[in-house]
Each structure stands twice: as structure tokens, then as C-alpha cells.
Scaffold this motif. Structure first.
Motif, PDB file in Angstrom:
ATOM      1  N   LEU A   1       0.833  -1.206   0.000  1.00 60.37           N
ATOM      2  CA  LEU A   1       0.000   0.000   0.000  1.00 60.37           C
ATOM      3  C   LEU A   1       0.867   1.256   0.000  1.00 60.37           C
ATOM      4  CD1 LEU A   1      -2.804   1.458   0.497  1.00 60.37           C
ATOM      5  CD2 LEU A   1      -2.201   1.360   2.931  1.00 60.37           C
ATOM      6  N   PHE A   2       1.854   1.287   0.894  1.00 59.97           N
ATOM      7  CA  PHE A   2       2.707   2.465   1.016  1.00 59.97           C
ATOM      8  C   PHE A   2       3.449   2.740  -0.296  1.00 59.97           C
ATOM      9  CE2 PHE A   2       6.693   4.633   2.178  1.00 59.97           C
ATOM     10  CZ  PHE A   2       6.177   5.725   2.842  1.00 59.97           C
ATOM     11  N   PHE A   3       4.051   1.686  -0.861  1.00 57.00           N
ATOM     12  CA  PHE A   3       4.859   1.917  -2.061  1.00 57.00           C
ATOM     13  C   PHE A   3       4.003   2.127  -3.308  1.00 57.00           C
ATOM     14  CE2 PHE A   3       8.195   0.549   0.748  1.00 57.00           C
ATOM     15  CZ  PHE A   3       9.145   1.515   0.443  1.00 57.00           C
TER      16      PHE A   3
ATOM     17  N   ILE B   1       1.423   4.096  -3.221  1.00 57.28           N
ATOM     18  CA  ILE B   1       1.228   5.551  -3.152  1.00 57.28           C
ATOM     19  C   ILE B   1       2.488   6.286  -3.594  1.00 57.28           C
ATOM     20  CG2 ILE B   1       0.912   7.484  -1.535  1.00 57.28           C
ATOM     21  CD1 ILE B   1      -1.087   5.664  -0.045  1.00 57.28           C
ATOM     22  N   VAL B   2       3.653   5.794  -3.102  1.00 58.81           N
ATOM     23  CA  VAL B   2       4.920   6.424  -3.484  1.00 58.81           C
ATOM     24  C   VAL B   2       5.119   6.336  -4.998  1.00 58.81           C
ATOM     25  CG1 VAL B   2       7.438   6.236  -3.298  1.00 58.81           C
ATOM     26  CG2 VAL B   2       6.029   6.029  -1.250  1.00 58.81           C
TER      27      VAL B   2
ATOM     28  N   TYR C   1       2.183   8.509  -6.996  1.00 64.94           N
ATOM     29  CA  TYR C   1       2.363   9.956  -6.948  1.00 64.94           C
ATOM     30  C   TYR C   1       3.740  10.370  -7.458  1.00 64.94           C
ATOM     31  CZ  TYR C   1      -2.195  10.526  -4.983  1.00 64.94           C
ATOM     32  OH  TYR C   1      -3.549  10.538  -4.827  1.00 64.94           O
ATOM     33  N   GLY C   2       4.706   9.444  -7.416  1.00 60.06           N
ATOM     34  CA  GLY C   2       5.994   9.715  -8.058  1.00 60.06           C
ATOM     35  C   GLY C   2       5.790   9.898  -9.555  1.00 60.06           C
TER      36      GLY C   2
ATOM     37  N   VAL D   1       3.014  10.886 -10.973  1.00 55.87           N
ATOM     38  CA  VAL D   1       2.335  12.172 -11.152  1.00 55.87           C
ATOM     39  C   VAL D   1       3.363  13.307 -11.163  1.00 55.87           C
ATOM     40  CG1 VAL D   1       0.760  13.830 -10.067  1.00 55.87           C
ATOM     41  CG2 VAL D   1       0.174  11.386 -10.115  1.00 55.87           C
ATOM     42  N   LEU D   2       4.310  13.243 -10.209  1.00 59.41           N
ATOM     43  CA  LEU D   2       5.329  14.298 -10.113  1.00 59.41           C
ATOM     44  C   LEU D   2       6.220  14.349 -11.356  1.00 59.41           C
ATOM     45  CD1 LEU D   2       6.279  13.889  -6.369  1.00 59.41           C
ATOM     46  CD2 LEU D   2       5.382  15.957  -7.402  1.00 59.41           C
TER      47      LEU D   2
ATOM     48  N   GLU E   1       6.307  18.053 -12.565  1.00 61.19           N
ATOM     49  CA  GLU E   1       7.564  18.752 -12.280  1.00 61.19           C
ATOM     50  C   GLU E   1       8.521  18.703 -13.468  1.00 61.19           C
ATOM     51  OE1 GLU E   1       8.155  20.163  -8.860  1.00 61.19           O
ATOM     52  OE2 GLU E   1       5.997  19.896  -9.128  1.00 61.19           O
TER      53      GLU E   1
ATOM     54  N   TYR F   1      12.453  12.070 -10.296  1.00 61.66           N
ATOM     55  CA  TYR F   1      11.248  11.426  -9.750  1.00 61.66           C
ATOM     56  C   TYR F   1      10.983  10.058 -10.352  1.00 61.66           C
ATOM     57  CZ  TYR F   1       9.981  15.409  -6.920  1.00 61.66           C
ATOM     58  OH  TYR F   1       9.979  16.369  -5.952  1.00 61.66           O
TER      59      TYR F   1
ATOM     60  N   TYR G   1      10.971   6.779  -8.258  1.00 64.74           N
ATOM     61  CA  TYR G   1       9.900   6.323  -7.370  1.00 64.74           C
ATOM     62  C   TYR G   1       8.957   5.323  -8.029  1.00 64.74           C
ATOM     63  CZ  TYR G   1      11.846   9.496  -4.007  1.00 64.74           C
ATOM     64  OH  TYR G   1      12.710  10.098  -3.148  1.00 64.74           O
TER      65      TYR G   1
ATOM     66  N   LEU H   1       8.873   1.785   7.677  1.00 68.30           N
ATOM     67  CA  LEU H   1       7.549   1.684   7.076  1.00 68.30           C
ATOM     68  C   LEU H   1       6.465   2.072   8.090  1.00 68.30           C
ATOM     69  CD1 LEU H   1       6.568   0.904   4.297  1.00 68.30           C
ATOM     70  CD2 LEU H   1       6.448  -1.475   5.037  1.00 68.30           C
TER      71      LEU H   1
ATOM     72  N   LEU I   1       3.786   4.882   7.288  1.00 69.29           N
ATOM     73  CA  LEU I   1       2.349   4.607   7.273  1.00 69.29           C
ATOM     74  C   LEU I   1       1.615   5.467   8.305  1.00 69.29           C
ATOM     75  CD1 LEU I   1       2.531   0.735   6.848  1.00 69.29           C
ATOM     76  CD2 LEU I   1       1.347   2.269   5.275  1.00 69.29           C
TER      77      LEU I   1
ATOM     78  N   LEU J   1       1.204   8.703   6.883  1.00 68.48           N
ATOM     79  CA  LEU J   1       0.195   8.649   5.826  1.00 68.48           C
ATOM     80  C   LEU J   1      -1.209   8.832   6.406  1.00 68.48           C
ATOM     81  CD1 LEU J   1       0.649   8.255   2.851  1.00 68.48           C
ATOM     82  CD2 LEU J   1       0.177   5.820   3.130  1.00 68.48           C
TER      83      LEU J   1
ATOM     84  N   GLN K   1       0.994  14.055  -3.310  1.00 72.48           N
ATOM     85  CA  GLN K   1       2.249  14.318  -4.033  1.00 72.48           C
ATOM     86  C   GLN K   1       3.365  14.645  -3.063  1.00 72.48           C
ATOM     87  OE1 GLN K   1      -0.701  15.251  -5.304  1.00 72.48           O
ATOM     88  NE2 GLN K   1      -0.406  16.495  -7.133  1.00 72.48           N
TER      89      GLN K   1
ATOM     90  N   VAL L   1       4.168  13.082  -0.604  1.00 67.18           N
ATOM     91  CA  VAL L   1       4.842  11.885  -0.082  1.00 67.18           C
ATOM     92  C   VAL L   1       6.177  11.650  -0.790  1.00 67.18           C
ATOM     93  CG1 VAL L   1       4.668   9.379   0.265  1.00 67.18           C
ATOM     94  CG2 VAL L   1       2.724  10.843   0.793  1.00 67.18           C
ATOM     95  N   PRO L   2       6.191  11.422  -2.125  1.00 62.55           N
ATOM     96  CA  PRO L   2       7.511  11.248  -2.764  1.00 62.55           C
ATOM     97  C   PRO L   2       8.403  12.487  -2.653  1.00 62.55           C
ATOM     98  CG  PRO L   2       5.738  10.817  -4.339  1.00 62.55           C
ATOM     99  CD  PRO L   2       5.097  11.232  -3.074  1.00 62.55           C
TER     100      PRO L   2
END
Lengths: 169, 427
Positions: free
Chosen positions: A110-112, A114-115, A118-119, A121-122, A126, A142, A145, B21, B25, B28, B39, B41-42
Motif C-alpha cells: 500500500l505504502f509503495f 502511493i509512493v 504519486y511519483g 504524477v510528479l 515537475e 522522480y 519512485y 515503514l 504509514l 500517511l 504528491q 509523499v515522494p
């Protein structure tokens, strides 16, 4: 760290094979990035002494550090060597331990996700920004990510497979 | 609402989610609850690692590993033994002094313990020293590895607190010497009580031969620390030079490093430092959450109201929290989490941030020798084959000596600050 069960070779699911070979490649790249980082920082000292100070070397070392660190984190997810507290989960029953281990990997995914998402997206938003010294587009920075985020998700997913098979707890 | 961020962090950590992590989290949760765009976050992860001071971390880790595995530390230990081995209990003194010296090259406690332990423990065993006592002594002396410069935790603290790495390094000498001195005094007392043997006096030629052989290694601190303190290199540059130098010595002079071993050392150092970098990066996310709920300010207020604005008590409580965190958490993670939480309290009571940097470094270094999570004891146990419990018993008095040094440094800040004040401006 110990890769038991590698002898099963032929019967290994595709996800595991992919995760193993991506990791072999990652370790080689990590070796190369570390040497490059040492080389650039050494060159920085050398040039300041004997010629003129380099303008781009610190920035490059920093980006190499960020990249090597994310890559190293991916290798650590593969090896299961991330620093974690285990004295509580050790006391659980084997079935519960397995369930918790799967949950931990899912939370990582889940965490990665999102990373990585959105990476990406950036990378778009950017793209017109450039780094101060080397003047390269931030899209290139970017990009690590989504790419390495996907690698980590691959290792975590393969890890779930191994946990369910009983190979790793 | 502030409890959410800590509650979810502890819950995640306890079910075995890796610390980096868990921090990420938990942060988050705050991002989602308070509508901060994702955005960030990264972007924040990038910002968290994008610092030239942090480049020192992988380099000091690698230099320490090359030192331990490349035959350099063995020769330093052999030289120390030739000069001090003939005193009763001399090998115990050698263990501590060699740890202090290797601490001046290595930036980590585990690497220091590994370097001295693998060179000396087999010999201590054959010379009839108690193995559990010797292993405990080397494990507790390993903590000096991060107090005498260079030091990975000090680099991390400097980046988080916005302080100078070089000043923190300079401040580490006297506390490190006190820790070593205290352990040596205790080891001598035990050696006399238990009748540990004195080694034979070696002929002058042999002492000279060992000195020449160790000379390359003995030069390392001169190059690294001399370079930093004269301002010739920045700490990160010095760390790269340390890798170059130890690599050349191990590979070309001592010929104890082949490509296979080198590859493994580099990749492992890359992974080890990545573990720390990942926590630093996610801690930056966590910092958003802490700032959002103004948690450090709330903690500062609580500490001050509990202690009734008594500076002595506030430092005591902070020390106790640091020592407890060191028992249950790995050094770098604890440092990264605790530093931003305590900074407002320290500033609130008019404390000095270099002084506090040393206190948190020493306090968490002691954590490397206090179970259940004690990296130095793990290393000593892996070398000797003794269990954690067997080493944990004789280490108790040694840990108490180190805690006494911590308290001394807490309440006599000039012990920490005299050197940086003498040699550097603006402390």
C-alpha cells in the motif's frame, strides 16, 4: 538472507523468479552506484586541490545517495533485513504469525503504491523544473519512485507467496 | 488527534512492520486525515535523503567494514597488545584501547565490536581470561565507536538538528575518553581480583615490527580527523577519503581483500546505510504529522510541567527516555525519532544543541549494550558462540559505568563543550 528452497527451481512461480532476477540486477547496480558516489566525492576533493572546484559534484552525489538508498531499501525488502521489532510477534501462534506477516507485506505494498503512483504524477507535473547545478529535468529524478516502487512491490508480493507456501515466516 | 500518529506508529511497529515503514504509514494516516496532498509523499521522501552531509553515512559504514574485514584492525590490535600485553589483565586494557582507537576510524558500534572482537576474543580465550567477561567488555567498549569521531549517529543528529557535523565530532573526544577510561579502570580491578595473567614482554624488535605493520592503519585517524578539523575536507569528503584510503591499504598493502569480498562489503554497506536512509526519509514525512499536531511543543510543555521547570529533572527524564528507547530500539531509528521530539524542550530550557547531541549519542550508544535489542552484544555473541544472556550478566556493571559517564556529561556540560569551544567558533 538465506535463500533456502532455491533448489526447487523448476516449480518456482514466475513471481519468485522475477523477484530473484530483478534483485540480482539491483545488487549489481547498487555496487556500481556506491563506487560512483565514492568516485564523485573523491574527484570533488581532488579537483578543488589541484584544479578548480567542481560545481555539479555535490548535487550528483546527493542524487546518487537518494537513488542508492531507495535501491538498497529494495534489496533489504528482498532480504527481509529491514529493522523491525520481532519480540512481540515471536510469541504468537504460527498461524497468527503467518497472517500478521502477510498483513505487514500488504501494508508495505500500500505504502509503495502511493509512493510509486504519486511519483509518476510528479514526473509529469515537475517536468519543467530542473536541478540547480546539473540542469536536468526533475522528471528523471522522480522516475526512481515509480520504477523502484514497482520493484519493492514485486519483492513484497513474492514475499507473500513465500509466506503462504511456508518458506518464510 | 495527536495520539493517532503515535498510536498507529506503535501498533504498526509491534506487529512487526519495519520501523521505517511504520513511521511512513503512521504519517500517511495524518496526510489522509488532514487532507495534505499525497504528491507531498515522494517529494518529502526525496527531500529527506537529499543532503550532502548524509553522503557520509554509507561511506563511514563501508570504511568501518573494510577496516574490520581487510586486516587493518587486526594489525592495530596486535600492536596494542605488544605494548600493553605485559601488564596484569593487559589484554582487557588492549580490548578497550583498541576499541577507542578503532572508534576514531569507524563510525559504528557494531563495526568496532566486530573489529576488536574477532581479533582478540580467540586469544583471550586461550590466555584463560573469562570469555563472558571479555565478550561483555568488548561489547560495551564497542559503544565508544559512535562517541569518538567519526560517528554515523552524530551525522544523523547534525542533519536533523541543523548543527555542524565537525563540532559534534570535536565534542565526542572527552566523553569517549571517559567511557574508555571508566571501562579500563573496572577491567584492571577485575583482572587483579581474578588473577588474570600478564603477558610476556616481547622483544623490542617484535614491537617495532608490529608498529611498522600497523602504521598504515594507525595513520587513518590522522588523515580523516585531521582533514575534518583543519577544514581541509568536509566530513562527507573525509568519509570518501576514508573509504579510498582503507581500501588501498587493505587491497594493495595488506593484500587481504579480493574482488569477491570487496563486492560483498560494498553491497552490504549499501544495504545497511539504505536501512538508515529509509528511516530518515520516512521520518521527514512523520515530521509533517508531528508539526501538524504541534506534538514536540506539547511534549516540551508536559516535560516542563512534570519537572516543575527544574532543568536537572528535565535532563534526567530525557536521559531515562533515551536509555529506555536504546534498550528496545536500534540506535539510528531511535535517534531519528527522538531528536525532533526533544529539540523544543532542550531549546525551551536554554540547552545547547551540541551538548544535547552528545547526550543522545552516548545514551543511545549505551543502548547497543543493553538487551533485548543490543547490536554490540549480538556481534560479541556471534563471535564467541555465547548466548545473549551469558554476555548480558557481566555487562551490567560496565553499563552502569557508561551511564555514570552519561550523567557526568549531562550535568557538567563543559566536559562536552570545552574542545569545540576551544577550537571552533560559535558553540
Amino acid at each position: 538472507m538465506n535463500r533456502t528452497g532455491q533448489e526447487e527451481g523448476a516449480s518456482r512461480p514466475l513471481l519468485q523468479i522475477l523477484s530473484d532476477s530483478v534483485n540480482r540486477l539491483s545488487e549489481r547496480l547498487l555496487f556500481f552506484l556506491m563506487l560512483l558516489m565514492i568516485g564523485v566525492t573523491t574527484a570533488q576533493v581532488f579537483f578543488r586541490f589541484f584544479f578548480e572546484a567542481l560545481t555539479w559534484s555535490e548535487e550528483l552525489s546527493c542524487f546518487l545517495l537518494v537513488l542508492a538508498s531507495l535501491l538498497g531499501a529494495a534489496v533489504a525488502f528482498k532480504r527481509g533485513s529491514h529493522i523491525a521489532v520481532s519480540f512481540v510477534t515471536q510469541k504468537l501462534s504460527p498461524v497468527l504469525q503467518k497472517g500478521v506477516a502477510v498483513l505487514v507485506n500488504l501494508l508495505g505494498i500500500l505504502f509503495f503504491a502511493i509512493v510509486a503512483g504519486y511519483g509518476a504524477v510528479l514526473m509529469k507535473t515537475e517536468a519543467s523544473q530542473t536541478t540547480p547545478a546539473m540542469m536536468i529535468s526533475m522528471s528523471w529524478i522522480y522516475a526512481m519512485y515509480p520504477v523502484l516502487g514497482a520493484v519493492i512491490i514485486l519483492h513484497l508480493a513474492a514475499g507473500i507467496g513465500e509466506i503462504l507456501k511456508g518458506g518464510r515466516s | 488527534m495527536g495520539w493517532v500518529i503515535f498510536g498507529s506508529f506503535f501498533l504498526l511497529m509491534l506487529i512487526g512492520v519495519p520501523i521505517g515503514l511504520s513511521i511512513g504509514l503512521a504519517a500517511l494516516v495524518v496526510f489522509l486525515a488532514s487532507g495534505i496532498p499525497l504528491q507531498m509523499v515522494p517529494q518529502t521522501l526525496l527531500e529527506g535523503n537529499n543532503s550532502f552531509a548524509l553522503v557520509a553515512v554509507p561511506f563511514f559504514v563501508l570504511a568501518g567494514d573494510i577496516l574490520a574485514r581487510g586486516g587493518i584492525s587486526e594489525r592495530i590490535v596486535a600492536f596494542a597488545e605488544a605494548t600493553l600485553g605485559r601488564i596484569r589483565g593487559g589484554l582487557s586494557i588492549v580490548s578497550v584501547l583498541a576499541s577507542m582507537f578503532i572508534a576514531a576510524i569507524s563510525g559504528s558500534g557494531a563495526a568496532t565490536t566486530a573489529a576488536v572482537g574477532s581479533a582478540l576474543l580467540p586469544e583471550l580465550k586461550t590466555k584463560k581470561y573469562d570469555v563472558d567477561f571479555s565478550a561483555a567488555l568488548i561489547a560495551s567498549a564497542g559503544t565508544i565507536g559512535v562517541v569518538i569521531p567519526p560517528s554515523v549517529p552524530m551525522v544523523l543528529y547534525a542533519v536533523i538538528a541543523g548543527e555542524s557535523v565537525a563540532k559534534l565530532f570535536m565534542a565526542g573526544f572527552i566523553p569517549g575518553a571517559l567511557m574508555g577510561g571508566g571501562l579500563i579502570a573496572y577491567a584492571l580491578w577485575i583482572a587483579n581480583r581474578r588473577g588474570y595473567p600478564a603477558g610476556e614482554r616481547l622483544p623490542g624488535a617484535e614491537v617495532g615490527r608490529r608498529f611498522v605493520s600497523a602504521l598504515w592503519g594507525l595513520m587513518t585517524p590522522v588523515i580523516i580527523l585531521g582533514g575534518i578539523f583543519t577544514g581541509v575536507f568536509t566530513p562527507s569528503e573525509a568519509a570518501a577519503i576514508a573509504v579510498d584510503y582503507t581500501l588501498l591499504v587493505a587491497w594493495l598493502v595488506y593484500r587481504s581483500l579480493d574482488f569477491r569480498k570487496f563486492y560483498e562489503l560494498v553491497v552490504n554497506a549499501g544495504v545497511t546505510s539504505a536501512l538508515i536512509m529509509f528511516i530518515i526519509a520516512t521520518a521527514k514525512l512523520f515530521g509533517w504529522g508531528l508539526a501538524f499536531y504541534q506534538i514536540p511543543e506539547a511534549i516540551a510543555k508536559t516535560l516542563m510541567s512534570v519537572a516543575g521547570n527544574n532543568t536537572f529533572m528535565i535532563y534526567l527524564m530525557i536521559n531515562v527516555i533515551i536509555l529506555l528507547a536504546g534498550m528496545f530500539m536500534e540506535t539510528a531509528s531511535a535517534l531519528i525519532i527522538l531528536t525532533p521530539i526533544f529539540l523544543p524542550a532542550i531549546l525551551g530550557i536554554g540547552g545547547n544543541l551540541i551538548h544535547f547531541g552528545l547526550l543522545i549519542t552516548i545514551g543511545l550508544a549505551i543502548g547497543m549494550a543493553t538487551p533485548p535489542v543490543a547490536i554490540d552484544i549480538y556481534v560479541a555473541s556471534a563471535i564467541t558462540g555465547l548466548s545473549m544472556e551469558e554476555i548480558s550478566k557481566p555487562i551490567v556493571p560496565m553499563v552502569l559505568i557508561l551511564v555514570a559517564v552519561l550523567l557526568l556529561c549531562t550535568y557538567v556540560p563543559s566536559l562536552v563543550l570545552v574542545l569545540p569551544r576551544l577550537f571552533m567558533a560559535g558553540v
